[in-house]
Motif scaffolding. Structure first.
Motif, mmCIF file in Angstrom:
data_model
loop_
_atom_site.group_PDB
_atom_site.id
_atom_site.type_symbol
_atom_site.label_atom_id
_atom_site.label_comp_id
_atom_site.label_asym_id
_atom_site.label_seq_id
_atom_site.Cartn_x
_atom_site.Cartn_y
_atom_site.Cartn_z
ATOM 1 N N THR A 73 0.822 -1.200 0.000
ATOM 2 C CA THR A 73 0.000 0.000 0.000
ATOM 3 C C THR A 73 0.862 1.259 0.000
ATOM 4 O O THR A 73 2.013 1.258 0.433
ATOM 5 C CB THR A 73 -0.940 0.044 1.232
ATOM 6 O OG1 THR A 73 -0.238 0.582 2.367
ATOM 7 C CG2 THR A 73 -1.477 -1.328 1.568
ATOM 8 N N LEU A 131 -2.434 -1.806 -3.443
ATOM 9 C CA LEU A 131 -3.582 -1.069 -2.904
ATOM 10 C C LEU A 131 -3.186 0.400 -2.741
ATOM 11 O O LEU A 131 -2.633 0.782 -1.712
ATOM 12 C CB LEU A 131 -4.003 -1.622 -1.529
ATOM 13 C CG LEU A 131 -4.874 -2.867 -1.448
ATOM 14 C CD1 LEU A 131 -5.340 -3.061 -0.011
ATOM 15 C CD2 LEU A 131 -6.062 -2.784 -2.385
ATOM 16 N N ALA A 191 -10.643 0.131 0.289
ATOM 17 C CA ALA A 191 -9.625 -0.708 -0.345
ATOM 18 C C ALA A 191 -9.572 -2.092 0.296
ATOM 19 O O ALA A 191 -9.487 -3.113 -0.402
ATOM 20 C CB ALA A 191 -8.262 -0.031 -0.254
ATOM 21 N N LEU A 226 -10.729 -6.123 -1.260
ATOM 22 C CA LEU A 226 -9.696 -7.119 -1.521
ATOM 23 C C LEU A 226 -10.312 -8.386 -2.116
ATOM 24 O O LEU A 226 -11.338 -8.878 -1.625
ATOM 25 C CB LEU A 226 -8.976 -7.489 -0.217
ATOM 26 C CG LEU A 226 -7.822 -6.594 0.239
ATOM 27 C CD1 LEU A 226 -7.376 -7.001 1.636
ATOM 28 C CD2 LEU A 226 -6.655 -6.669 -0.741
#
Length: 251
Positions: free
Chosen positions: A32, A54, A67, A71
């Motif tokens: 991320t 992400l 986010a 998944l």
């Protein structure tokens, strides 16, 4: 089954190095960060089977929630959370510091970290997973200009110990890693893009590297499950402890 790590702040420095380190050791990584282009490049280089990107600002709670909720099923079983995202802003003494900088550091280093941890904790408990929080030697040793940054990292250290206490008997390991001088983009960000200041700080110091810390994280994560490293403080050999400051009056 291949273990899965969730690594924040994966677009540069320690976070990016950790993605490489864990993928190289056979892990899958949810990476991320704010910079979608860097995450895309990371995924392209290491493969979509190994890295799931992400992109989000960790301080944006709604974006983080969306986010994670989106998944794919194959990526929802998370075995390790590495709370690496964080930053320092400014080097001025408290009485001259920017309040906006202070708020940004608290929002990123504290509020975002606890929010993400809280969201992922049920799954980590269910899988007897692990949490590695990136703190700093600034959590223990104050220095001029460290003010709120040091305070946020002290929070991370204490939060890690608190998690260990609350997770007693659950099989979840929690570690606070507390590095000293590491040459990354850290100082460039802290000084508002002053590369010369960053170069001057690290010149001749033989500092630790992002890869050093990433390798340490992997070591912690792959210890036998009955072992927990509570706190791990590390510095380059060239760095040690300064003396106390003393202000002397005249006469």
């Amino acid at each position: 089954m291949t273990p899965t790590a969730f690594i924040t702040g994966a677009t540069s420095g320690i976070g990016a190095a950790a993605v490489d380190e864990f993928v190289g050791a056979g892990w899958r990584v949810i990476a991320t960060g704010r910079r979608a282009d860097r995450l895309a490049a990371l995924q392209a280089r290491l493969g979509a089977e190994a890295v799931h990107a992400l992109p989000f600002d960790i301080a944006d709670e709604a974006a983080v929630a969306a986010a994670i909720d989106a998944l794919p099923a194959a990526w929802r079983d998370i075995d390790l959370l590495i709370n690496n995202a964080g930053l320092a802003l400014g080097t001025r003494p408290a009485q001259e510091a920017s309040l906006d900088d202070w708020r940004t550091m608290i929002a990123t280093n504290v509020t975002a970290l606890v929010g993400l941890t809280h969201r992922l904790l049920p799954g980590l408990v269910a899988r007897k997973g692990a949490i590695i929080n990136l703190s700093s030697v600034a959590a223990t040793y104050p220095y001029a200009g460290g003010n709120v940054y040091g305070g946020t990292k002290a929070f991370v250290e204490q939060f890690s110990l608190g998690l260990r206490s609350d997770l007693h008997g659950k099989g979840v390991r929690v570690t606070s890693i507390e590095p000293g001088m590491v040459e990354t983009e850290f100082t460039t960000v802290r000084t508002g893009g002053d590369q010369a200041a960053s170069d001057a700080l690290y010149k001749g110091a033989d500092p630790m590297t992002a890869e050093d810390i990433a390798a340490t994280m992997l070591w912690v994560a792959t210890l036998p499950p009955h072992l927990n490293i509570n706190r791990l403080e590390l510095m380059p050999v060239s760095q040690s402890f300064a003396g106390f400051q003393v202000a002397r009056g005249e006469g």
